[in-house]
Write an enzyme that holds these catalytic residues in place. Structure first.
Site, mmCIF file in Angstrom:
data_model
loop_
_atom_site.group_PDB
_atom_site.id
_atom_site.type_symbol
_atom_site.label_atom_id
_atom_site.label_comp_id
_atom_site.label_asym_id
_atom_site.label_seq_id
_atom_site.Cartn_x
_atom_site.Cartn_y
_atom_site.Cartn_z
ATOM 1 N N ASP A 67 63.987 12.580 32.683
ATOM 2 C CA ASP A 67 65.071 13.477 32.275
ATOM 3 C C ASP A 67 66.451 12.841 32.384
ATOM 4 O O ASP A 67 66.617 11.773 32.974
ATOM 5 C CB ASP A 67 65.030 14.782 33.096
ATOM 6 C CG ASP A 67 64.645 14.551 34.555
ATOM 7 O OD1 ASP A 67 64.872 13.437 35.058
ATOM 8 O OD2 ASP A 67 64.112 15.481 35.186
ATOM 9 N N ASN A 136 62.007 25.080 43.426
ATOM 10 C CA ASN A 136 61.513 26.226 42.646
ATOM 11 C C ASN A 136 60.249 25.880 41.871
ATOM 12 O O ASN A 136 59.837 26.619 40.988
ATOM 13 C CB ASN A 136 62.610 26.725 41.691
ATOM 14 C CG ASN A 136 63.026 25.653 40.678
ATOM 15 O OD1 ASN A 136 62.479 24.552 40.664
ATOM 16 N ND2 ASN A 136 63.994 25.979 39.847
ATOM 17 N N HIS A 138 59.853 23.192 39.904
ATOM 18 C CA HIS A 138 60.025 22.485 38.625
ATOM 19 C C HIS A 138 59.464 21.066 38.701
ATOM 20 O O HIS A 138 59.405 20.460 39.767
ATOM 21 C CB HIS A 138 61.487 22.507 38.137
ATOM 22 C CG HIS A 138 62.454 21.635 38.870
ATOM 23 N ND1 HIS A 138 63.770 21.991 39.052
ATOM 24 C CD2 HIS A 138 62.340 20.416 39.451
ATOM 25 C CE1 HIS A 138 64.410 21.028 39.698
ATOM 26 N NE2 HIS A 138 63.563 20.063 39.965
ATOM 27 N N GLU A 143 62.027 24.179 34.189
ATOM 28 C CA GLU A 143 62.330 25.223 35.166
ATOM 29 C C GLU A 143 61.361 26.408 35.004
ATOM 30 O O GLU A 143 60.747 26.567 33.940
ATOM 31 C CB GLU A 143 63.764 25.717 34.951
ATOM 32 C CG GLU A 143 64.842 24.628 35.089
ATOM 33 C CD GLU A 143 65.137 24.244 36.543
ATOM 34 O OE1 GLU A 143 64.261 24.384 37.412
ATOM 35 O OE2 GLU A 143 66.266 23.793 36.796
HETATM 36 C C1 F6R Z 1 64.143 14.004 38.643
HETATM 37 C C2 F6R Z 1 63.298 15.150 38.397
HETATM 38 C C3 F6R Z 1 63.237 16.312 39.331
HETATM 39 C C4 F6R Z 1 63.144 15.903 40.801
HETATM 40 C C5 F6R Z 1 63.118 17.127 41.703
HETATM 41 C C6 F6R Z 1 63.093 16.748 43.165
HETATM 42 O O1 F6R Z 1 63.982 13.036 37.614
HETATM 43 O O2 F6R Z 1 62.651 15.170 37.410
HETATM 44 O O3 F6R Z 1 62.133 17.112 38.995
HETATM 45 O O4 F6R Z 1 61.980 15.138 40.991
HETATM 46 O O5 F6R Z 1 64.231 17.922 41.454
HETATM 47 O O6 F6R Z 1 64.296 16.127 43.484
HETATM 48 P P1 F6R Z 1 64.501 15.447 44.915
HETATM 49 O O7 F6R Z 1 63.596 14.275 44.979
HETATM 50 O O8 F6R Z 1 65.954 15.017 44.911
HETATM 51 O O9 F6R Z 1 64.196 16.473 45.938
#
Ligand code: F6R
Length: 254
Positions: A67, A136, A138, A143
């Protein structure tokens, strides 16, 4: 599904880096799906070390990131393009032309989403997808919503994601509200998926992902259907699974 429990972040990163290394040894021209955020930072550090000390060769590897924020250009420090360059790409011998990240400043975001999916397909799909999980539930920036997303899409970040990402932006700076993300279908179609989860703030999401219904309200729950899914997590992230009968492989560091 494999669940590996480790007792600290270093051990978790080592296992993840070893699995990615094995994938590269198995198929030197493999296609890696990469993630950003705090979880994979230590994994990338170990891959850089393996490149330096053990000559792990990325010269034929291709990568696609999950992303990117809409509105951020690759030379802005908070962009995921910047993150990947700082934490991995500039330290290894991957060819810049073989790395792809959605273009957050594309003039036509839908065309960019279509380009991204077509490129993944033309490269034969993702061999190994690295993932984190949002509080959440995701994955990527898919989301919670009323239906699973298909391919790469333009998404509005949920309030809880915007709040969680706030730490990466200076006070007063505008925090992105939209992103381009690979879709749930793209992630599900990867040949292997490897998720890292740590901390008690991920415990509910991990429980719902593994033991709840498969629902787009918990996007990660789609991974229950993945053909080869490995979760590496610390005790805190697995703490809400205690009453569930899941086989957990516990690896303690020497
Ligand atoms: C990032 C991504 C997100 C993160 C998720 C966890 O490329 O796709 O899904 O993997 O938000 O983020 P952290 O590792 O910062 O807790």
């Amino acid at each position: 599904m494999r669940i590996i429990r480790t007792d600290n972040y270093d051990a978790l990163c080592k296992i993840a880096a070893d699995i990615i290394t094995a994938q590269i040894l198995l198929k030197p021209n493999c296609v890696l799906g990469l993630a950003t955020g705090s979880s994979p930072v230590g994994v990338y550090k170990m891959l850089v070390q393996k490149h330096r000390d053990e000559h792990l060769d990325f010269s034929r590897v291709r990568s696609f990131n999950l992303d990117e924020y809409v509105g951020l250009s690759p030379n802005q420090e908070q962009s995921y393009a910047w993150f990947m360059s700082e934490h991995l790409f500039k330290h290894i011998n991957i060819l810049p032309a073989n790395t792809d990240i959605p273009n957050g400043i594309a003039e036509n975001i839908q065309n960019e989403c279509d380009r991204y999916d077509a490129k993944i397909t033309s490269c034969g799909g993702i061999d190994l997808q690295l993932l984190g999980i949002g509080q959440n539930g995701h994955i990527g920036f898919n989301e919670p919503s009323s239906s699973f997303t298909c391919g790469t899409n333009h998404t509005r970040l949920s309030d809880s994601t915007i709040k969680a990402n706030k730490q990466y932006f200076e006070t007063g700076k505008r925090i992105p509200t939209h992103a381009i993300t690979m879709g749930c279908r793209d992630i599900l179609q990867s040949k292997r998926a490897l998720m890292i989860a740590l901390g008690d703030n991920k415990a509910l999401a991990v429980r719902d992902m593994l033991t709840g219904p498969i629902t787009p309200m918990v996007p990660a729950s789609i991974l229950q259907l993945h053909r080869d899914f490995t979760l590496i997590a610390d005790g805190a992230a697995l703490s809400k699974l205690e009453n569930h009968k899941l086989a957990v492989n516990t690896l303690t560091s020497p």
